[in-house]
Design a protein around this motif. Structure first.
Motif, PDB file in Angstrom:
ATOM      1  N   ARG A  21      23.788 -72.956  72.822  1.00  0.00           N
ATOM      2  CA  ARG A  21      24.564 -72.130  73.748  1.00  0.00           C
ATOM      3  C   ARG A  21      25.747 -72.901  74.321  1.00  0.00           C
ATOM      4  NH1 ARG A  21      19.114 -70.386  76.854  1.00  0.00           N
ATOM      5  NH2 ARG A  21      18.544 -68.519  75.650  1.00  0.00           N
ATOM      6  N   LEU A 180      19.292 -65.711  71.971  1.00  0.00           N
ATOM      7  CA  LEU A 180      20.393 -66.650  72.203  1.00  0.00           C
ATOM      8  C   LEU A 180      21.157 -66.359  73.494  1.00  0.00           C
ATOM      9  CD1 LEU A 180      21.835 -66.951  68.591  1.00  0.00           C
ATOM     10  CD2 LEU A 180      21.061 -68.866  70.004  1.00  0.00           C
ATOM     11  N   PRO A 182      22.390 -66.206  77.011  1.00  0.00           N
ATOM     12  CA  PRO A 182      21.977 -66.817  78.281  1.00  0.00           C
ATOM     13  C   PRO A 182      21.857 -65.749  79.362  1.00  0.00           C
ATOM     14  CG  PRO A 182      23.948 -67.876  77.352  1.00  0.00           C
ATOM     15  CD  PRO A 182      23.756 -66.590  76.618  1.00  0.00           C
ATOM     16  N   TRP A 189      29.357 -64.956  76.869  1.00  0.00           N
ATOM     17  CA  TRP A 189      28.606 -65.164  75.632  1.00  0.00           C
ATOM     18  C   TRP A 189      29.013 -64.182  74.539  1.00  0.00           C
ATOM     19  CZ3 TRP A 189      25.938 -68.850  73.455  1.00  0.00           C
ATOM     20  CH2 TRP A 189      25.252 -68.543  72.274  1.00  0.00           C
TER      21      TRP A 189
END
Length: 310
Positions: A21, A180, A182, A189
């Motif tokens: 990330r 994946l 966050p 993201w």
């Protein structure tokens, strides 16, 4: 993490998901394409950009998006607009299916009439708006309100398939993308992972050239196998009914109404009233547009005439 369905599809992510990330977000924040809708958190402006982008290259959307907002700067202005003008704008800027303009106009009316001009903030609430499907609702929730789920589009699927060997299975893609994401960071993201697919992990990848931040973990980079999930082929636009439907709307946008034999030659040079591309063919196009609420048909002195619905 792993997930399965009836076919026992499984996938796995690297053990250090936090590092994965952090690498992507740092890469995105260091340098990314500077589209104007990425500089706003206005839900209306973002919705317009998302609807326009559904069938148009992003670089071409920039000018159309700016022109649209110059003409209808907020949701109240769009709700007050003449629908025929909105559809004509859409056609003149070659923005794909005209229904999207109609639905965008209707969604604006819903926001004004049912939500006092304030957009819902969740994917579920946004999906209640006319023509706003799951993907668009999630994108607006993410980029306007930071309350979205993981975006899964063609680019994201390609990235997950290559980087983490996620199988070509919608449930697997959804699960991997969600794992994946966050928590509470959907805005940055989703922008970052779509940027990765659009800049570094294109059909022909540019791993080193674009400085892909996932090379350390990427299965495709390690093996040299850059195959990707099958992508449905977009039907040819040139010569399609969709092209001629757009021409009808564009021509009618400049006239109060036109009879069939006045309209036909304006949209096809080979129009012949009794020919293959004649009145019956044109009536079929107009009937489709009538069903979609874009065109109105009437009889004047025994002749069919067409006009844009206002």
């Amino acid at each position: 993490m792993s997930a399965g369905n009836d076919a026992e599809v499984s996938w796995s992510l690297p053990a250090d998901v936090a590092a994965v990330r952090d690498a992507l977000v740092a890469w995105y924040e260091d340098d990314h394409r500077d589209y104007p809708w990425r500089r706003t958190e206005d839900a209306y402006e973002i919705l317009v950009s998302e609807v326009m982008s559904q069938q148009t290259q992003l670089d071409r959307v920039v000018d159309a998006w700016a022109d649209f907002l110059d003409r209808w700067p907020d949701v109240d202005a769009l709700a007050d607009a003449d629908r025929g003008d909105v559809v004509a704008f859409w056609t003149s800027h070659s923005l794909g299916y005209n229904n999207r303009a109609k639905y965008l106009h209707e969604a604006a009316n819903q926001v004004v009439a049912e939500h006092d001009g304030t957009f819902p903030e969740t994917p579920e609430g946004l999906q209640e708006l006319m023509g706003v499907g799951p993907y668009t609702a999630n994108a607006v929730a993410s980029f306007a309100f930071n309350q979205g789920d993981a975006v899964v589009d063609t680019n994201v699927k390609r990235v997950l398939y290559r980087a983490f060997d996620v199988p070509d299975d919608d449930d697997a893609f959804e699960a991997a993308a969600s794992e994946l994401l966050p928590a509470g960071e959907s805005r940055v993201w989703n922008n970052a992972v779509m940027e990765l697919g659009g800049v570094a992990c294109e059909k022909t990848p540019k791993c080193d050239e674009a400085g892909c931040p996932w090379r350390t973990w990427c299965h495709a980079y390690e093996t040299g196998d850059f195959t990707a999930p099958d992508v449905p082929t977009q039907p040819s636009f040139e010569g399609s009914r969709r092209q001629f439907r757009g021409r009808v709307v564009n021509v009618l946008g400049s006239h109060d109404e036109l009879g069939l034999d006045e309209l036909g030659p304006r949209i096809r040079v080979d129009y012949a009233p009794d020919g293959e591309y004649g009145r019956e063919w044109l009536r079929g196009l107009l009937a489709d547009l009538d069903d979609d609420g874009l065109v109105a048909l009437a009889e004047r002195d025994g002749e069919t005439v067409a006009s844009l619905r206002r």
